[in-house]
Design a protein around this motif. Sequence first.
Motif, PDB file in Angstrom:
ATOM      1  N   LEU A 155       0.803  -1.221   0.000  1.00 60.28           N
ATOM      2  CA  LEU A 155       0.000   0.000   0.000  1.00 60.28           C
ATOM      3  C   LEU A 155       0.838   1.274   0.000  1.00 60.28           C
ATOM      4  CD1 LEU A 155      -2.696  -0.963   2.664  1.00 60.28           C
ATOM      5  CD2 LEU A 155      -3.079  -0.679   0.222  1.00 60.28           C
ATOM      6  N   GLY A 156       2.144   1.153   0.266  1.00 59.85           N
ATOM      7  CA  GLY A 156       2.965   2.350   0.436  1.00 59.85           C
ATOM      8  C   GLY A 156       2.581   3.108   1.687  1.00 59.85           C
ATOM      9  N   LEU A 157       2.219   2.363   2.730  1.00 58.08           N
ATOM     10  CA  LEU A 157       1.674   2.980   3.934  1.00 58.08           C
ATOM     11  C   LEU A 157       2.681   3.876   4.642  1.00 58.08           C
ATOM     12  CD1 LEU A 157      -0.797   3.141   5.820  1.00 58.08           C
ATOM     13  CD2 LEU A 157       0.166   1.208   7.086  1.00 58.08           C
ATOM     14  N   ALA A 158       3.947   3.473   4.688  1.00 58.44           N
ATOM     15  CA  ALA A 158       4.942   4.265   5.420  1.00 58.44           C
ATOM     16  C   ALA A 158       5.023   5.688   4.892  1.00 58.44           C
ATOM     17  CB  ALA A 158       6.309   3.587   5.345  1.00 58.44           C
ATOM     18  N   ASP A 159       5.027   5.853   3.571  1.00 61.01           N
ATOM     19  CA  ASP A 159       5.097   7.197   2.977  1.00 61.01           C
ATOM     20  C   ASP A 159       3.822   7.976   3.267  1.00 61.01           C
ATOM     21  OD1 ASP A 159       7.609   6.694   1.976  1.00 61.01           O
ATOM     22  OD2 ASP A 159       6.897   6.148  -0.029  1.00 61.01           O
ATOM     23  N   ALA A 160       2.677   7.291   3.197  1.00 59.80           N
ATOM     24  CA  ALA A 160       1.405   7.967   3.460  1.00 59.80           C
ATOM     25  C   ALA A 160       1.331   8.450   4.901  1.00 59.80           C
ATOM     26  CB  ALA A 160       0.243   7.026   3.145  1.00 59.80           C
ATOM     27  N   VAL A 161       1.784   7.614   5.819  1.00 58.54           N
ATOM     28  CA  VAL A 161       1.771   7.968   7.238  1.00 58.54           C
ATOM     29  C   VAL A 161       2.705   9.141   7.513  1.00 58.54           C
ATOM     30  CG1 VAL A 161       2.487   7.155   9.522  1.00 58.54           C
ATOM     31  CG2 VAL A 161       1.024   5.720   8.081  1.00 58.54           C
ATOM     32  N   ALA A 162       3.866   9.141   6.884  1.00 57.23           N
ATOM     33  CA  ALA A 162       4.841  10.207   7.107  1.00 57.23           C
ATOM     34  C   ALA A 162       4.319  11.567   6.639  1.00 57.23           C
ATOM     35  CB  ALA A 162       6.146   9.875   6.389  1.00 57.23           C
ATOM     36  N   ALA A 163       3.413  11.550   5.646  1.00 55.58           N
ATOM     37  CA  ALA A 163       2.887  12.805   5.106  1.00 55.58           C
ATOM     38  C   ALA A 163       1.575  13.221   5.760  1.00 55.58           C
ATOM     39  CB  ALA A 163       2.674  12.668   3.604  1.00 55.58           C
ATOM     40  N   ALA A 164       1.127  12.474   6.759  1.00 55.33           N
ATOM     41  CA  ALA A 164      -0.173  12.732   7.366  1.00 55.33           C
ATOM     42  C   ALA A 164      -0.049  13.555   8.642  1.00 55.33           C
ATOM     43  CB  ALA A 164      -0.863  11.404   7.676  1.00 55.33           C
ATOM     44  N   ASP A 165      -1.153  14.208   9.016  1.00 56.86           N
ATOM     45  CA  ASP A 165      -1.247  14.899  10.301  1.00 56.86           C
ATOM     46  C   ASP A 165      -1.807  13.984  11.385  1.00 56.86           C
ATOM     47  OD1 ASP A 165      -0.495  17.641   9.379  1.00 56.86           O
ATOM     48  OD2 ASP A 165      -2.295  17.387   8.152  1.00 56.86           O
ATOM     49  N   LEU A 166      -2.529  12.947  10.975  1.00 56.48           N
ATOM     50  CA  LEU A 166      -3.118  11.994  11.905  1.00 56.48           C
ATOM     51  C   LEU A 166      -3.346  10.684  11.162  1.00 56.48           C
ATOM     52  CD1 LEU A 166      -4.532  11.460  14.740  1.00 56.48           C
ATOM     53  CD2 LEU A 166      -6.673  12.052  13.571  1.00 56.48           C
ATOM     54  N   VAL A 167      -3.159   9.571  11.884  1.00 55.79           N
ATOM     55  CA  VAL A 167      -3.434   8.242  11.334  1.00 55.79           C
ATOM     56  C   VAL A 167      -4.510   7.583  12.195  1.00 55.79           C
ATOM     57  CG1 VAL A 167      -2.500   5.964  10.794  1.00 55.79           C
ATOM     58  CG2 VAL A 167      -1.084   7.997  10.480  1.00 55.79           C
ATOM     59  N   VAL A 168      -5.509   7.034  11.547  1.00 51.84           N
ATOM     60  CA  VAL A 168      -6.551   6.283  12.243  1.00 51.84           C
ATOM     61  C   VAL A 168      -6.388   4.813  11.885  1.00 51.84           C
ATOM     62  CG1 VAL A 168      -9.023   5.932  12.576  1.00 51.84           C
ATOM     63  CG2 VAL A 168      -8.132   8.240  12.134  1.00 51.84           C
ATOM     64  N   THR A 169      -6.242   3.966  12.900  1.00 48.34           N
ATOM     65  CA  THR A 169      -6.179   2.527  12.667  1.00 48.34           C
ATOM     66  C   THR A 169      -7.143   1.849  13.625  1.00 48.34           C
ATOM     67  OG1 THR A 169      -4.701   0.610  12.415  1.00 48.34           O
ATOM     68  CG2 THR A 169      -4.267   2.103  14.277  1.00 48.34           C
ATOM     69  N   GLY A 170      -7.203   0.525  13.580  1.00 46.69           N
ATOM     70  CA  GLY A 170      -8.093  -0.161  14.499  1.00 46.69           C
ATOM     71  C   GLY A 170      -8.416  -1.569  14.061  1.00 46.69           C
TER      72      GLY A 170
END
Length: 367
Positions: A270-285
């Motif tokens: 998913l390329g999650l690491a890059d997406a998370v680094a560019a985010a202001d908040l991450v929602v998981t669960g």
Amino acid sequence: MRVVIAPDSFKGTASAADVAEAVAEGWRTERPDDELVLLPMADGGEGTIDAFAAAVPGSEHVPVRVTGPDDRPVETSWLRLPDGRAVVELAATSGLGLLDGPEPDSAHTTGFGQAVAAALDAGATGLLLGIGGSASTDGGVGALRALGLGIALDDSADVSSATGGTLLDHVAAVDRASLRPLPPLGVTVLSDVTSPLLGPAGAAAVFGPQKGVAPDRVAVHETRLARWAAHFPEVDSMTPGAGAAGGTGFGLLAWGARLGSGAEAVAEALGLADAVAAADLVVTGEGRFDGQTAAGKTPTVVTAMAAAAGTPVALVAGEVAARLDAFSIAASLTVIATQTTGEPDDALRDPLRFARIAGERMARAQG
């Protein structure tokens, strides 16, 4: 704000994609101008194929009909990736959700092995095998037989109808001569479980009850798995992950597969690491946040990436049954627990309504 929404499924109640969309719907009611990036996750269980399909352009669902965990036919599919590898999901072929009710002694993994064999027959150059959500505690015997492992049985009167864990009572010897060879790119098992095959943290003791094993029958299943393991002395039954999927992890190790993290593999796709680094908040669960979450399930993997990037995390869970301070990976990490509208049963009855409410609450908390 830029918000990444990357939950796992609420197993048995709602898919990861539906949960992510419900959280986003709730968020937009409070903050319609924020940028929301939906990246539904999986950790090797239910939804793994869907996560890869969404993440990898050019992937293709290939229909297959297999024998389900209770012998009824199951129409499902495996996923062909553009690089020639195949993704096969145990939950979709031999999963607990395919049963009308638990069948702890007879449920088996034959259909999973049949789907793997179908992918190999279609020319798969490598395999990614998600093994979460199993219905059985059969040590992977059903899957290995479908892949060609020869099994000599004893002369018990009822052996002809034995399946699943019960079959392990009758295995006298195994013959690998006809076992399918591994594909050129090998076999990687995707799992969120680090339990060994045997012992108090093993397949029977920890996961057997989830599949209907009564407390006074756990020792029976433990003995079966121990006898099965004795046929493969070169495989360490205490290997972390060998106990996954009722011991299917062990069976796949005996085939020559390697064990890996399902959530990490999906996150990479998913390329999650890059997406998370560019985010202001991450929602998981996930559906239930409990003591097993830290063993490599989706929230742990997502939170580790957020900690590395210094991005705050919000946790959405149908039920929070573990201390959040034990889950926090870094002292600077902000974990927001949003459980339900008041009662855990509310989230179980209507998980998507709950997820929308959770999204509203989290957005409102941003001010």
